[in-house]
Design an enzyme around this catalytic site. Structure first.
Site, PDB file in Angstrom:
ATOM      1  N   HIS A 238       0.857  -1.199   0.000  1.00 51.63           N
ATOM      2  CA  HIS A 238       0.000   0.000   0.000  1.00 51.63           C
ATOM      3  C   HIS A 238       0.888   1.242   0.000  1.00 51.63           C
ATOM      4  O   HIS A 238       1.735   1.414   0.888  1.00 51.63           O
ATOM      5  CB  HIS A 238      -0.876  -0.024   1.250  1.00 51.63           C
ATOM      6  CG  HIS A 238      -1.879   1.093   1.340  1.00 51.63           C
ATOM      7  ND1 HIS A 238      -3.114   1.037   0.734  1.00 51.63           N
ATOM      8  CD2 HIS A 238      -1.803   2.292   1.967  1.00 51.63           C
ATOM      9  CE1 HIS A 238      -3.774   2.169   1.007  1.00 51.63           C
ATOM     10  NE2 HIS A 238      -3.004   2.933   1.763  1.00 51.63           N
TER      11      HIS A 238
ATOM     12  N   ASP B 172       0.820   5.245   0.091  1.00 51.77           N
ATOM     13  CA  ASP B 172       0.065   6.494   0.313  1.00 51.77           C
ATOM     14  C   ASP B 172       0.759   7.623  -0.430  1.00 51.77           C
ATOM     15  O   ASP B 172       1.931   7.916  -0.155  1.00 51.77           O
ATOM     16  CB  ASP B 172       0.011   6.815   1.803  1.00 51.77           C
ATOM     17  CG  ASP B 172      -0.943   5.895   2.534  1.00 51.77           C
ATOM     18  OD1 ASP B 172      -0.598   5.389   3.605  1.00 51.77           O
ATOM     19  OD2 ASP B 172      -2.052   5.691   2.014  1.00 51.77           O
TER      20      ASP B 172
ATOM     21  N   HIS C  41      -2.773   4.577  -3.122  1.00 46.90           N
ATOM     22  CA  HIS C  41      -3.839   5.350  -2.458  1.00 46.90           C
ATOM     23  C   HIS C  41      -3.562   6.821  -2.698  1.00 46.90           C
ATOM     24  O   HIS C  41      -2.669   7.404  -2.078  1.00 46.90           O
ATOM     25  CB  HIS C  41      -3.819   5.002  -0.959  1.00 46.90           C
ATOM     26  CG  HIS C  41      -4.826   5.749  -0.145  1.00 46.90           C
ATOM     27  ND1 HIS C  41      -4.851   5.651   1.236  1.00 46.90           N
ATOM     28  CD2 HIS C  41      -5.837   6.591  -0.484  1.00 46.90           C
ATOM     29  CE1 HIS C  41      -5.833   6.416   1.706  1.00 46.90           C
ATOM     30  NE2 HIS C  41      -6.441   6.994   0.681  1.00 46.90           N
TER      31      HIS C  41
ATOM     32  N   GLY D 273      -3.263  11.356   6.272  1.00 48.17           N
ATOM     33  CA  GLY D 273      -2.118  12.264   6.205  1.00 48.17           C
ATOM     34  C   GLY D 273      -0.930  11.850   7.034  1.00 48.17           C
ATOM     35  O   GLY D 273       0.209  12.117   6.659  1.00 48.17           O
ATOM     36  N   PHE D 274      -1.167  11.181   8.146  1.00 46.17           N
ATOM     37  CA  PHE D 274      -0.028  10.848   9.010  1.00 46.17           C
ATOM     38  C   PHE D 274      -0.189   9.465   9.625  1.00 46.17           C
ATOM     39  O   PHE D 274      -1.309   9.026   9.915  1.00 46.17           O
ATOM     40  CB  PHE D 274       0.108  11.891  10.142  1.00 46.17           C
ATOM     41  CG  PHE D 274       0.408  13.269   9.639  1.00 46.17           C
ATOM     42  CD1 PHE D 274      -0.641  14.156   9.375  1.00 46.17           C
ATOM     43  CD2 PHE D 274       1.715  13.668   9.369  1.00 46.17           C
ATOM     44  CE1 PHE D 274      -0.386  15.418   8.861  1.00 46.17           C
ATOM     45  CE2 PHE D 274       1.979  14.933   8.864  1.00 46.17           C
ATOM     46  CZ  PHE D 274       0.927  15.815   8.604  1.00 46.17           C
TER      47      PHE D 274
HETATM   48  C1  DX5 Z   1      -2.909   7.686   7.195  1.00 47.42           C
HETATM   49  C2  DX5 Z   1      -1.943   6.618   6.761  1.00 47.42           C
HETATM   50  C3  DX5 Z   1      -1.706   5.624   7.886  1.00 47.42           C
HETATM   51  C4  DX5 Z   1      -0.677   4.592   7.569  1.00 47.42           C
HETATM   52  C5  DX5 Z   1      -0.767   3.451   8.561  1.00 47.42           C
HETATM   53  O1  DX5 Z   1      -3.010   8.636   6.186  1.00 47.42           O
HETATM   54  O2  DX5 Z   1      -2.480   5.968   5.622  1.00 47.42           O
HETATM   55  O3  DX5 Z   1      -2.922   4.966   8.108  1.00 47.42           O
HETATM   56  O4  DX5 Z   1      -0.819   4.126   6.315  1.00 47.42           O
HETATM   57  O5  DX5 Z   1      -0.031   3.790   9.676  1.00 47.42           O
HETATM   58  P1  DX5 Z   1      -0.579   3.663  11.163  1.00 47.42           P
HETATM   59  O6  DX5 Z   1      -0.640   2.188  11.490  1.00 47.42           O
HETATM   60  O7  DX5 Z   1       0.478   4.376  11.974  1.00 47.42           O
HETATM   61  O8  DX5 Z   1      -1.902   4.329  11.206  1.00 47.42           O
HETATM   62 ZN    ZN Z   2      -3.595   4.660   2.606  1.00 46.19          ZN
END
Ligand code: DX5
Ligand code: ZN
Length: 229
Positions: free
Chosen positions: A32, A34, A65, A141-142
């Site tokens: 995945h 991001d 994504h 975002g994070f």
């Molecule tokens: C949010 C990110 C997070 C990440 C997963 O935008 O997409 O969801 O991939 O990381 P954790 O497990 O820290 O949420």
């Molecule tokens: Zn994602």
């Protein structure tokens, strides 16, 4: 059984090729990625050239994504970089149905992502155009954020709608998917787990050990059943 996909934004950015190879060998189900533009979400991560550079290191599905504004402008770029699946946010484009059709036109899997507050009614006129739905279980975002409890209801309602319509649509969940939330999201109908800092990328664990522990944990979780949801 639910599938697992490392969230590459959580990997060691200085050793991405090695991480992909090791996670591939540890037998994760998909990867995945991001993609963030600093506008749709207040953060930046990676671009198509990075996807392209990693593509040859694993044949497992690359799930892109797009957490970006106007994703319709970039479908070709990411499809040509090696995407097997692309999800766009329903909130990020004026022309969602057309954008989803454009992804379909690249012969890759079509996903729509919904932010935590976005209702499932956004799906009402695109059921025939999607292969999967990414339900954000944190605000995008994070990494490292807290799971939003009400999204559990959303997973359940989405699963019910998919089953009622007898559709072959996968539910992906993304955000704080941890050893605490995994049983809950699976019980409510989630199929694909985006695995980041909450369950996979841990400072005190190798990628191999973390993946094995996660896979073993998931095998012990009862499969989704409408009765128990
Ligand atoms: C949010 C990110 C997070 C990440 C997963 O935008 O997409 O969801 O991939 O990381 P954790 O497990 O820290 O949420
Ligand atoms: Zn994602």
């Amino acid at each position: 059984m639910a599938t697992i996909g490392p969230s590459i934004m959580c990997a060691d950015m200085g050793r991405l090729q090695e991480s992909i190879i090791r996670l591939h060998d540890a037998n994760v189900d998909f990867f995945h990625f991001d993609i963030m533009d600093g506008k749709f979400v207040p953060n930046f991560t990676m671009g198509p050239d990075m996807i392209k550079s990693l593509r040859s290191h694993s044949g497992k599905p690359f799930d892109i994504h797009l957490m970006i504004e106007e994703p319709e402008k970039y479908i070709d770029l990411f499809a040509d970089a090696g995407a097997d699946m692309i999800s766009v946010h329903a909130e990020s484009t004026m022309h969602l149905q057309r954008t989803l059709q454009a992804i379909r036109g690249k012969n890759i899997k079509v996903g729509v992502a919904l932010n935590p507050a976005t209702p499932l009614s956004y799906l009402d006129y695109i059921w025939d155009t999607i292969d999967y739905v990414t339900l954000m279980t944190v605000n995008p975002g994070f990494a490292g954020q807290k799971f939003i409890p009400l999204t559990l209801n959303k997973i359940q309602q989405l699963k019910q709608q998919i089953d009622e319509k007898n559709l072959n649509i996968t539910i992906q969940v993304d955000g704080n998917i941890s050893f605490e939330t995994i049983p809950q999201v699976i019980a409510n109908g989630a199929d694909m787990l985006v695995c980041g800092t909450s369950c996979l990328f841990k400072k005190n664990q190798t990628l191999e050990d973390a993946t094995a522990k996660l896979k073993n944990f998931i095998t012990k979780i009862p499969e989704y059943s409408p009765v128990n949801a």
